[in-house]
Structures are given as C-alpha cells and as structure tokens.
Design a protein around this motif. Structure first.
Motif, PDB file in Angstrom:
ATOM      1  N   TYR A   1       7.549   3.346 -11.287  1.00 53.16           N
ATOM      2  CA  TYR A   1       7.438   1.963 -10.810  1.00 53.16           C
ATOM      3  C   TYR A   1       8.801   1.401 -10.391  1.00 53.16           C
ATOM      4  CZ  TYR A   1       2.864   2.234 -13.072  1.00 53.16           C
ATOM      5  OH  TYR A   1       1.597   2.601 -13.438  1.00 53.16           O
TER       6      TYR A   1
ATOM      7  N   ALA B   1       2.599  -2.986  -8.012  1.00 60.30           N
ATOM      8  CA  ALA B   1       1.722  -2.270  -8.947  1.00 60.30           C
ATOM      9  C   ALA B   1       1.004  -3.245  -9.880  1.00 60.30           C
ATOM     10  CB  ALA B   1       2.549  -1.278  -9.768  1.00 60.30           C
TER      11      ALA B   1
ATOM     12  N   TYR C   1      -5.670   7.349  -9.972  1.00 63.44           N
ATOM     13  CA  TYR C   1      -4.940   6.531  -8.996  1.00 63.44           C
ATOM     14  C   TYR C   1      -4.959   5.037  -9.329  1.00 63.44           C
ATOM     15  CZ  TYR C   1      -5.173  10.936  -6.530  1.00 63.44           C
ATOM     16  OH  TYR C   1      -5.062  12.268  -6.208  1.00 63.44           O
TER      17      TYR C   1
ATOM     18  N   THR D   1       3.856   1.673  -1.176  1.00 62.40           N
ATOM     19  CA  THR D   1       4.545   1.835  -2.451  1.00 62.40           C
ATOM     20  C   THR D   1       3.603   2.366  -3.522  1.00 62.40           C
ATOM     21  OG1 THR D   1       6.057   0.030  -1.894  1.00 62.40           O
ATOM     22  CG2 THR D   1       5.927   0.648  -4.200  1.00 62.40           C
ATOM     23  N   GLN D   2       2.354   1.931  -3.494  1.00 61.76           N
ATOM     24  CA  GLN D   2       1.389   2.453  -4.473  1.00 61.76           C
ATOM     25  C   GLN D   2       1.250   3.966  -4.334  1.00 61.76           C
ATOM     26  OE1 GLN D   2      -2.303   0.302  -4.114  1.00 61.76           O
ATOM     27  NE2 GLN D   2      -1.535  -1.451  -5.255  1.00 61.76           N
TER      28      GLN D   2
ATOM     29  N   LEU E   1      -6.729  -0.720  -8.016  1.00 60.20           N
ATOM     30  CA  LEU E   1      -6.764   0.021  -6.757  1.00 60.20           C
ATOM     31  C   LEU E   1      -7.916  -0.455  -5.868  1.00 60.20           C
ATOM     32  CD1 LEU E   1      -5.613   2.376  -5.073  1.00 60.20           C
ATOM     33  CD2 LEU E   1      -7.298   3.845  -6.172  1.00 60.20           C
TER      34      LEU E   1
ATOM     35  N   THR F   1      -3.809   8.973   1.338  1.00 63.54           N
ATOM     36  CA  THR F   1      -3.706   7.570   0.973  1.00 63.54           C
ATOM     37  C   THR F   1      -3.822   6.723   2.226  1.00 63.54           C
ATOM     38  OG1 THR F   1      -2.243   5.862   0.097  1.00 63.54           O
ATOM     39  CG2 THR F   1      -1.187   7.783   1.054  1.00 63.54           C
TER      40      THR F   1
ATOM     41  N   ILE G   1      -2.941   2.659 -10.393  1.00 61.62           N
ATOM     42  CA  ILE G   1      -1.526   2.360 -10.616  1.00 61.62           C
ATOM     43  C   ILE G   1      -1.339   1.074 -11.400  1.00 61.62           C
ATOM     44  CG2 ILE G   1       0.652   1.839  -9.433  1.00 61.62           C
ATOM     45  CD1 ILE G   1      -1.611   3.610  -7.292  1.00 61.62           C
ATOM     46  N   GLY G   2      -2.106   0.040 -11.032  1.00 61.13           N
ATOM     47  CA  GLY G   2      -1.967  -1.257 -11.679  1.00 61.13           C
ATOM     48  C   GLY G   2      -2.392  -1.231 -13.130  1.00 61.13           C
TER      49      GLY G   2
ATOM     50  N   ARG H   1       8.715  -3.407  -6.022  1.00 63.99           N
ATOM     51  CA  ARG H   1       7.857  -2.279  -6.420  1.00 63.99           C
ATOM     52  C   ARG H   1       7.011  -2.639  -7.641  1.00 63.99           C
ATOM     53  NH1 ARG H   1       9.577   3.180  -4.863  1.00 63.99           N
ATOM     54  NH2 ARG H   1       8.477   3.783  -6.750  1.00 63.99           N
TER      55      ARG H   1
ATOM     56  N   CYS I   1      -6.232   1.869  -0.640  1.00 63.05           N
ATOM     57  CA  CYS I   1      -5.490   0.696  -1.106  1.00 63.05           C
ATOM     58  C   CYS I   1      -6.066  -0.590  -0.507  1.00 63.05           C
ATOM     59  CB  CYS I   1      -4.018   0.810  -0.727  1.00 63.05           C
ATOM     60  SG  CYS I   1      -3.229   2.292  -1.387  1.00 63.05           S
TER      61      CYS I   1
ATOM     62  N   SER J   1       0.809  -1.217   0.000  1.00 60.75           N
ATOM     63  CA  SER J   1       0.000   0.000   0.000  1.00 60.75           C
ATOM     64  C   SER J   1       0.849   1.277   0.000  1.00 60.75           C
ATOM     65  CB  SER J   1      -0.952   0.003   1.202  1.00 60.75           C
ATOM     66  OG  SER J   1      -0.236  -0.132   2.406  1.00 60.75           O
TER      67      SER J   1
END
Length: 788
Positions: free
Chosen positions: A687, A554, A626, A57-58, A558, A483, A628-629, A550, A515, A55
């Motif tokens: 990333y 990802a 947001y 790192t995101q 989210l 966050t 990220i993935g 990292r 997250c 969480s």
C-alpha cells in the motif's frame, strides 16, 4: 530515525534505489512460478486524473502482493496511442482538423503529441512508485505491435473469421467513421413524436415518427399481424406524404401495438430495426443521410441540410400542407457515439468485420472458465454477449492507426493480403511483393485503419510477443490476471476473449479484476471529457505524497465506485505519521536485540505474534480474491488497535526498565516487537511502498537477508493458536474497562488506582498471572486480583 518523516526526500530516494537495483525486473530465467498481469494501456486522449490513479494503483498493489508471495511477477505497461481518441486529442491541442491536412503531416503531429503525453503518463506512474518492469513497455502504434495486430487480422481472414461487406453500418457523422456496437452509449433526449398522414386507397392512415426527415427514405410501413385495426391494410400500398410515391404495407411481430399509432415507418435507416427489416424483407435502399451528416442533394425540399435543420423543415412543410395531424413532446432514448456524444446514424458502407454473432455460445462458455472479481461483474459480460446485434466492425475511416494490410486488384478487384514477412506494412506506401493471380500489377490500397480496440484486444499476445522471434507466449498465456474498469467489459474484456479464443483456443487470462470509478459528485464519473478533474494527480502527489494517495486508493471494496475529496487524505496522513512514530519507537528498543537468544515468550508477546500471524493469514486470503480495500482494513485494525493502542502500551515498562522488570522479560518483548514491526512493514508494503522500504533500510536491512523489503516474502501461516488470541481479547477487555472507568470518572489515564479485579476463564488464569506486572504498568494499578 529523524523526528519527522520527510516524504519529499524519501519517495524520490526510494524510487532511485529500486531503479538502480532492478528490484522489479521480470526474471526470464527464474524457476519461480510466473504471475503475469495484463494491464490496460491507458488511452492517449488527454491528461490522467484521480480516477486513473484509483484503478491502476489497486492493480499495482496486487503486483506487489504477488511478488511478496514468491512469484516471478511479469508486470508490463503499455500506451494505447493510436485511433480516434488520440486523433481528437491532437485536433484539440493543435487547433486543427485532420481532414484539412495532408495525411503524413497529421500523423507526424500525432506521433509528437503521443510522445509528450506518454512521458507525462510514465512520470506519473513512476512518481507513484509503480513496481512496473519498464523494459516491457509497449505502444500500440510501435512496429512490433503493428506487426502482431496485422498478423492477427491476416490469420482471422484466412480462417474465415474476418470478412468485408457493404452493408448498413453504425456511423458517427461527427468523427466521420464507422463504429462498433460497443462504442455506443444511450442518453435520454427531448424530441417530438410527429403524427403524419399517409394515404391508403384515398383514406388516411396515421403514422407516428420521431424522424420525419427520413420520409424520403421510407420504403415500407409495418403493422403487427395481431393488430385487428390494421389487418385489412396488409398487402396494400400507402402513399408517402410530400413525396407521393407508393410503398407496401407489411406485417411483422416486432411492431409494438401500444406504441404510437401501431403503424411503423421503415426508412433506410432510422435504427437497427429498420436494418433488420431491410434485410429480412429484402427491401430497397433509398439514400437520405450522407457520411458527413447532411441530407443528400437529390432529396427534395431538404437536400444539403443538416439532420436537425432538415427535421424542422419537413415538420413545417407537413404542417403547411395539413399532413401533420399532431405533435407530442416526449423523452426517448437515443444511441450516441461514446467518444463525441453525437447521435449515430446508420448508412451503407463497405467495412471489415470480425464474425462474433455466430459464436456467442463460445464466448459465454469462456466466461465460465474465467474467475471474475467481483463475481457479479460476470453478469455484465453475459448480458452484453447475449444482446449482441452486430458483428464487430474493425475498420475506421481515420488516419492515425494500424493500417489494414490489404490491397485490391485494379483489374479483377480481388483482395490481396500482405505476406507476414512484409509486416508491419502501410499499403498506401508499399505495393504487394507479387502480381495478382490474374497477372495485374496495379492495385488500389486500403486506406482505412483498424479500430483501436482491434489492436488493444491482443494485449496478451503483445505481452507474449506472439509469433515474434523472442516469443514467450508459452510461458505467459493464459496470463494470470487482467485488471480493468467495469465500463470496458463490453469492449476490452469481450474483444480480448474473442481474439484469444480465435487465435489460441484458450481464455486470455485466468482471473479478471474489475475496478470501480472515482466519482466527482453523486452518479458522475470523473473523466477527461468532463470539467470535474481539476485536481491534477501530479499536484496531489507533490503536495500530499504518493503513499498518501495510494493509501486512499485502497479504501473501498473492489468494483465499487467511490467519491474523492481532499479531506479524505487526512486519514492517510494520520496513518503515515502513526506508522513512522510506531516504527521509530520500536527501533529505539531493538538496537541490542539478540534474535538467536533462547527465550520463553511471555503471554502478551505470544498473543501479539499470533494476532500478527492471524492478520497475515486473513489479508492473504482477501488479496487472493483481489479485495485490496478489505485487506487494508484488516491490517489497519491490527496495527492501530492491537499493536499501537494495546501492545505497545502494555510492554512499555518492560522495554524501558529491564532493571525493574527483568532482562529476559525485555528480550521477550523485543522478539515480539521485531517480529510484528517487520511483518507490519511487509503487510503495508503493497500500500505504502516508500515509507515501508525506508524504515526497512534504516534498521531491518542490517539483520535481514533481502536487499529490499519488496524482495522479501510474507510468512506462509500454517497454524494459528486461537487459544492465545482469545486470551488477548480478554486482556484487551480488561484494559478497555479500566480506561473506561478512568474516563467516566474524569481521571487521567496515568492516575493510579488501587486494584483491578479480573474474572477469567480457568484456562487463562495462569496467563493472567504471568501478565500481572504488564497489566499493573499499563493500567497504573497498585494491585491485580484474578478470580477464576
């Protein structure tokens, strides 16, 4: 560039480079728009695990993204190092019990322990390459934070939003402190439903209860006014079994007609319904359970026993006296303290509260002004607020916390508030700076401390140094983004909204990014309290690299939970190798690039540049939400499929053999290669910051203006040539069909074939003609025939 990538050397080298050049320092004087992040200060309650990495790192990736969008990023880090979680850690680590030590000695041990864990936490975040401005670091026990926390309380008290009262309170007998509703968890527990015989006018009246140990505390029986079975009993008195004293029988709509016998025992206090009846019907209080979880000595038969032992003893006595008519095994839901898992009790106690029940509508409207990512998380907040039953109890009967800055006059009992100039203050060590208004100079110090959430709920104010000499609240508040994990929506998110509205009248942040968890196995969260976090993050980083961890972090959408296994890191490792090799190939062909040359780009080169722009545009859109993935998967799709599988294979001959294909044609490929590789590095920089920075420094730094890749900005894509992208799709289809033909006929990809026939839309015929040599080289074809 060396043959193989050595992450152990590179990651440390890049981290030192960032530190030495203050790459991530917040610039107070910059004219760029500020993007401020309200980061959760991790609770100092044990070592961090892979779930924290996931969480945190995101959120760190968003900090990097916003910085590369040109924002002046305010990215602080704090540590929540006071309160019950920290105390329990110290007790466990030291093998001690807080109440058995002098308060000052225990607090000293707490400070020593938190310093050790905070260094461990900070080392871990730095080893992951977090782009934090560490000069903004805070701890919730440090003097400035204590001052802001105490100031917040004083302001709320003066505004009539904080108050003290003696009333039934949620109590943990294990931790021996009051707790708030948000600190409750519910679990299913096996118990017995006991059918006990009360007497009314000499006749039997059956009552079912799971808590017979509270018989001595029984002050009333309730029935539903619509239950025809018991209408005649309302207004009469019942005799409590074993204790033989009379209690009234009253009616209330909250009684379930279907549950048990339809007659409910109200004791002080079995649950929150008992409390409501106690207050609504003005019932008397009978003491049974004490703060340490034992039965009061004055209670006949069970005085001095713990609750479970008392329950067994009462059931035996009822059975021996023929008053236990039946007993059924059931599974029911009970409330436990989230910190220790102990069932909570409700006992009267004098505590400090913040009024939240009278402003539920205000808190609901505030949620509408905040952008929730993912949007459905807002519903969790709404349900929590709508179902609040208690005001927020903020006082704790513990030791290592922010002291409540209050004294009580020994003569008239008036509450004496510390003045703001005295803050931070511990009333146990200091007296007020003036006598009470009654003239008395003797005071009783408040010994309770604030609940840790009462302090961590002012993190926006801490970041803004609210009402301090160097106050920057006007620049930061409301902050851009909070966050956090979804489990603390009811605590950290809600309490922060409460404090912000009460102190500033504004929401605390514009966006909230929620997250998910990392799960050890289906449905189970990895946590410090469970024995499922064997894989130490520091060991994982040491063995597999920070960038690999990292990249894995990802992977998912989210807000969704994910599983972790070592095997999943294999994907990340293959990616790192691919990025290294692709960059090495590109750089080997770019040493003589002339970026100022006037070049007519060939169709394939125009296509890959536009695909790159299209990727930047789509990834920017996703990251602004947001996601990220999803954004990383877009970059992966472009890098692996378009760049590596297709483009590099298509232009190899042009790059290697300019004497055959032409020097202008090679320059066209060089320009596209330079543009795309630099932008791929920028896209992946958020990333995998270490390898991307290293590659940038190895080559691109000589040409680009920015000292660091992470100081450069993504291109602001205003236009995408969709026509050339459609051409590229058709070109890829040609290559894919050719490869498929060779594969199905057991031919090597290098095997020459006589002819490739391309059926093309009329508008792409000329582009295909200009690309004939590239297609020949890529497909090992002797001839290309284009059919319009």
């Amino acid at each position: 560039m060396q043959k193989n990538y050595d992450f152990k050397q590179v990651e440390k080298e890049m981290q030192n480079f960032w530190k030495e050049n203050s790459i991530y320092r917040f610039d107070m004087d910059s004219q760029n728009k500020i993007y401020s992040i309200d980061t959760p200060p991790p609770t100092v309650s044990g070592s961090l695990h892979i779930g924290h990495i996931f969480s945190y790192t995101q959120a760190e990736m968003i900090a990097r993204f916003k910085r590369m969008q040109g924002f002046n990023v305010f990215y602080p880090f704090g540590f929540d190092d006071n309160g019950l979680p920290t105390e329990r850690l110290v007790e466990k680590d030291e093998g001690i019990i807080a109440k058995n030590l002098p308060r000052s000695e225990f607090i000293t041990k707490c400070i020593t322990t938190t310093e050790r864990y905070e260094k461990e936490f900070k080392d871990l975040w730095q080893s992951l390459g977090f782009s934090v401005d560490w000069s903004l670091q805070y701890e919730t026990i440090n003097p400035m934070v204590q001052r802001i926390s105490q100031k917040s309380f004083i302001r709320l008290l003066e505004d009539g939003k904080a108050y003290m009262k003696e009333s039934p309170v949620l109590w943990c007998t294990e931790c021996q402190t009051s707790i708030a509703q948000a600190e409750l968890e519910t679990i299913d527990k096996d118990t017995t439903f006991n059918y006990i015989e009360f007497k009314v006018d000499g006749e039997k009246l059956m009552v079912a209860t799971t808590r017979p140990e509270l018989l001595y505390g029984c002050v009333c029986l309730f029935v539903n006014p619509d239950d025809d079975r018991y209408k005649e009993y309302v207004g009469k008195s019942a005799i409590v079994p074993l204790y033989n004293y009379p209690i009234p029988i009253l009616s209330d709509e909250k009684v379930s007609i279907e549950k048990g016998t339809g007659v409910v025992m109200c004791a002080t206090f079995g649950d929150s319904t008992d409390v409501k009846w106690y207050e609504t019907h003005n019932l008397p209080y009978r003491k049974v359970i004490l703060s340490d979880g034992t039965i009061d000595e004055s209670v006949p038969f069970i005085g001095g026993l713990k609750v479970i032992a008392a329950r067994k003893q009462i059931i035996k006595l009822l059975s021996d006296n023929g008053m236990l008519i039946d007993s059924k095994n059931i599974t029911h839901t009970v409330a436990v303290h989230e910190r220790c898992g102990k069932e909570i009790e409700i006992i009267p106690s004098k505590q400090w509260y913040i009024d939240i029940l009278s402003n539920k509508e205000l808190f609901l409207k505030a949620a509408d002004k905040i952008n929730w990512y993912p949007a459905y998380m807002k519903n969790r907040y709404t349900l929590w607020v709508e179902n609040l039953k208690w005001d927020w109890c903020i006082s704790r009967q513990r030791y290592f916390g922010v002291p409540i800055p209050i004294w009580y006059c020994k003569q008239c009992s008036k509450v004496i508030l510390a003045s703001e100039e005295m803050l931070p203050i511990n009333p146990l060590e200091t007296n007020p700076n003036k006598p009470c208004s009654c003239g008395c100079n003797e005071f009783i110090s408040e010994s309770s401390v604030f609940d840790t959430w009462a302090t961590s709920s002012v993190t926006p104010q801490i970041n803004g140094k609210w009402r301090e000499e160097n106050d920057i609240s006007s620049k930061l508040l409301p902050m851009s983004m909070r966050t956090q994990a979804h489990e603390i929506i009811r605590t950290w998110a809600f309490y922060t909204i409460v404090k912000s509205l009460y102190h500033t009248g504004e929401i605390p942040w514009k966006d909230i990014m929620i997250c998910g968890f990392v799960l050890a196995k289906k449905g189970e969260k990895i946590s410090k309290s469970k024995s499922n976090s064997e894989l130490s993050p520091s060991v994982l980083i040491e063995k597999h690299s920070a960038d690999v961890i990292r990249y894995w972090a990802a992977s998912s959408k989210l807000g969704t939970d994910t599983f972790f296994s070592i095997e999943e890191l294999g994907i990340a490792k293959r990616f790192i190798t691919k990025l290294w090799n692709a960059s090495k190939f590109a750089i080997s062909h770019l040493h003589d690039i002339d970026l100022g040359a006037d070049i007519d780009l060939m169709p394939v080169d125009r296509w890959i540049i536009e695909r790159c722009k299209q990727t930047v545009f789509e990834v920017t859109r996703l990251l602004n939400q947001y996601e990220i993935g999803s954004a990383r998967h877009e970059v992966d799709d472009f890098f692996w499929k378009d760049m590596c599988d297709n483009y590099l294979e298509i232009v190899k001959e042009r790059l290697y053999q300019p004497e055959k294909r032409g020097y202008k044609e090679r320059q066209s490929a060089q320009h596209a290669l330079y543009y795309c590789m630099l932008n791929i590095l920028k896209l992946y920089a958020i990333y995998v910051p270490h390898i991307t920075e290293y590659i940038y420094q190895e080559f691109f730094r000589r040409i680009e203006d920015n000292i660091s890749l992470h100081k450069s900005c993504w291109e602001n894509v205003a236009f995408i040539d969709n026509e050339i992208i459609v051409f590229g799709d058709q070109l890829k289809a040609v290559i894919a069909e050719t490869r498929k033909y060779k594969s199905e006929n057991a031919l090597s990809m290098k095997t020459e074939i006589d002819e490739v026939i391309i059926k093309s839309d009329t508008r792409f015929v000329e582009m295909f003609r200009q690309t004939i040599c590239d297609i020949k080289a890529c497909c090992s074809a002797n001839g290309i025939k284009i059919i319009s």
